[in-house]
Design a protein around this motif. Structure first.
Motif, mmCIF file in Angstrom:
data_model
loop_
_atom_site.group_PDB
_atom_site.id
_atom_site.type_symbol
_atom_site.label_atom_id
_atom_site.label_comp_id
_atom_site.label_asym_id
_atom_site.label_seq_id
_atom_site.Cartn_x
_atom_site.Cartn_y
_atom_site.Cartn_z
ATOM 1 N N PRO A 176 0.827 -1.216 0.000
ATOM 2 C CA PRO A 176 0.000 0.000 0.000
ATOM 3 C C PRO A 176 0.859 1.263 0.000
ATOM 4 O O PRO A 176 1.827 1.371 0.745
ATOM 5 N N LEU A 177 0.498 2.209 -0.851
ATOM 6 C CA LEU A 177 1.211 3.483 -0.941
ATOM 7 C C LEU A 177 0.470 4.604 -0.234
ATOM 8 O O LEU A 177 1.098 5.509 0.322
ATOM 9 N N LYS A 178 -0.873 4.564 -0.274
ATOM 10 C CA LYS A 178 -1.661 5.640 0.322
ATOM 11 C C LYS A 178 -3.049 5.137 0.656
ATOM 12 O O LYS A 178 -3.625 4.332 -0.081
ATOM 13 N N VAL A 179 -3.583 5.612 1.772
ATOM 14 C CA VAL A 179 -4.954 5.295 2.174
ATOM 15 C C VAL A 179 -5.752 6.590 2.193
ATOM 16 O O VAL A 179 -5.410 7.530 2.906
ATOM 17 N N PHE A 180 -6.802 6.655 1.378
ATOM 18 C CA PHE A 180 -7.661 7.832 1.320
ATOM 19 C C PHE A 180 -8.901 7.593 2.174
ATOM 20 O O PHE A 180 -9.590 6.583 2.020
ATOM 21 N N ARG A 181 -9.198 8.550 3.038
ATOM 22 C CA ARG A 181 -10.381 8.473 3.901
ATOM 23 C C ARG A 181 -11.241 9.710 3.674
ATOM 24 O O ARG A 181 -10.918 10.801 4.116
ATOM 25 N N LYS A 182 -12.327 9.519 2.963
ATOM 26 C CA LYS A 182 -13.244 10.628 2.705
ATOM 27 C C LYS A 182 -14.683 10.151 2.646
ATOM 28 O O LYS A 182 -15.601 10.909 2.986
ATOM 29 N N HIS A 183 -14.879 8.900 2.228
ATOM 30 C CA HIS A 183 -16.233 8.369 2.112
ATOM 31 C C HIS A 183 -16.809 8.066 3.493
ATOM 32 O O HIS A 183 -16.082 7.702 4.422
ATOM 33 N N ARG A 184 -18.132 8.170 3.587
ATOM 34 C CA ARG A 184 -18.831 7.911 4.849
ATOM 35 C C ARG A 184 -19.581 6.584 4.842
ATOM 36 O O ARG A 184 -20.279 6.262 5.801
ATOM 37 N N ASP A 185 -19.434 5.840 3.741
ATOM 38 C CA ASP A 185 -20.080 4.517 3.653
ATOM 39 C C ASP A 185 -19.244 3.648 2.702
ATOM 40 O O ASP A 185 -18.173 4.061 2.257
ATOM 41 N N HIS A 186 -19.743 2.462 2.383
ATOM 42 C CA HIS A 186 -19.002 1.529 1.545
ATOM 43 C C HIS A 186 -18.582 2.176 0.220
ATOM 44 O O HIS A 186 -19.360 2.892 -0.408
ATOM 45 N N VAL A 187 -17.363 1.898 -0.195
ATOM 46 C CA VAL A 187 -16.880 2.320 -1.512
ATOM 47 C C VAL A 187 -17.191 1.191 -2.490
ATOM 48 O O VAL A 187 -16.655 0.090 -2.371
ATOM 49 N N THR A 188 -18.057 1.469 -3.468
ATOM 50 C CA THR A 188 -18.556 0.420 -4.351
ATOM 51 C C THR A 188 -18.023 0.507 -5.777
ATOM 52 O O THR A 188 -18.245 -0.417 -6.574
#
Length: 410
Positions: A176-188
């Protein structure tokens, strides 16, 4: 003494002339090399177009035609008619390595990347089908990956899952190079714009998030859908195409203009998936066993195929994938069948030209950029739920080989 001085002067002059002629020779050699390479490239283009001219399709200057084709391909407006030449070879490769249903698949020029409901991330060799690398619990224990996308050069892989995260991976070692956290529910759904590192992600929180994977930073969010996003696709231009569950709309997002086009068609059913044939023509599949072909200038479908698969009323179209810049596309269903379709000259008709029998639910379909292979993710269950379970199916990836020939036997 005078004779000696004159001799020295003549010798010096000869040396200068030789040096000058040598310099001219070097400069002439570089120029000739460039000229030779240019002639070789033009000769190669002319040879390729002469081969294509055998069908009687091209009766113009071959080099100008090829350059025009390359320009149209860069703009996403190229149209190649291959339905009469494309054939699906009988040989297939079945890859087994997921204990639960595969949920997503992505393909690079050399490798296949797949994931399942157990949360594992697997890298396969595209040519041999051997497992190269596996990462267990890629999104943490209990996390399920629902979407995958890979860049055109195969350098970066993006995954989205039930832990609300988007992770960018180095494809060489699956680190893993980067973890993005912005969504408030499942990423589909996730997608890369072709030949760039612009990543788009969508989820059940009804938002689209844009990420710059070159600088590994967040760009912006787009809003408009009234339900969770179930399918997404992107191509050459700075645009992204999405469908969203009970929203029952297809939306084309123009990123630079910060605007969107809304298309309405499936009034009584949920849109499941979407793909782009080119920058102007799209295909969607829905839970009412219906396929729709859309044009960017029409708000309603220009062609509808119902039923698309089987005869059961509860059959869903679960996946679609286009053969880019052609009139052909693949579709998969909850009954397990995969079909290759061809659109008519004006895209107002759809005809099935090949059917492949597979047992299970086809959760994802992807086609290689050179149109030589298509990969099906087949599972016992649907990727987003457990509404049914086909225990006779084997959780696997099915790799089919495609070939263009003058006398295609489908």
């Amino acid at each position: 003494k005078q004779w000696y001085q004159r001799r020295v002067a003549i010798t010096a002059g000869d040396n200068e002339d030789e040096a000058g002629s040598e310099t001219e020779s070097i400069e002439e050699t570089v120029h000739n090399k460039r000229l030779r390479l240019a002639k070789q490239y033009l000769s190669k283009l002319e040879t390729e177009e002469i081969v294509a001219e055998r069908d009687g399709e091209i009766n113009r200057d071959p080099i100008a035609h090829r350059l025009q084709q390359d320009l149209l391909e860069e703009k996403g407006k190229l149209e190649r008619r291959i339905s009469k030449r494309i054939c699906v070879l009988d040989t297939r490769m079945v890859l087994r390595g997921h204990s639960l249903s595969p949920t997503a698949v992505a393909v690079s020029p050399t490798h296949i990347y797949s994931t399942g409901k157990r949360g594992e991330l697997v890298k396969w060799d595209l040519g041999t089908g051997k497992r190269v690398k596996e990462v267990k619990h890629a999104h943490g224990k209990g996390g399920c990956i629902l979407a995958l996308a890979v860049t055109s050069d195969g350098a970066l892989l993006a995954s989205g899952g039930t832990d609300k995260k988007v992770i960018v991976w180095d494809t060489t070692e699956l680190t893993p190079l980067k973890v993005f956290r912005k969504h408030r529910d499942h990423v589909t759904a996730v997608a890369f714009r072709r030949d760039t590192q612009l990543l788009i992600s969508g989820g059940r929180d009804r938002t689209l998030n844009l990420w710059n994977c070159e600088d590994m930073c967040y760009v912006e969010s787009l809003y408009g859908h009234q339900d969770g996003i179930t399918g997404m696709d992107s191509f050459v231009r700075e645009r992204v195409l999405t469908v969203a569950g009970h929203d029952k709309t297809l939306r084309l997002w123009k990123i630079p203009e910060e605007s969107q086009l809304v298309f309405n068609g499936h009034k009584t059913s949920i849109m499941e998936c979407v793909t782009m044939l080119n920058e102007e023509v799209f295909v969607t599949g829905a839970q009412d066993n219906c396929l729709c072909v859309w044009h960017i200038n029409k708000k309603r479908p220009i062609a509808t195929q119902r039923p698309a698969h089987g005869t059961r009323p509860d059959c869903w179209v679960t996946a679609v994938a286009a053969l880019r810049n052609t009139e052909c596309f693949w579709s998969g269903s909850s009954e397990g069948g995969a079909r290759l379709w061809a659109c008519g000259e004006d895209y107002r008709t759809v005809t099935c030209i090949r059917e492949v029998e597979v047992t299970g639910t086809i959760n994802a379909i992807t086609v290689t950029r050179d149109l030589s292979r298509v990969v099906l993710a087949v599972g016992q269950e649907h990727r987003l739920g457990r509404w049914w379970q086909d225990k006779t199916a084997r959780n696997s990836l099915v790799v089919l080989s495609l070939q263009e020939s003058e006398n295609a036997e489908r």
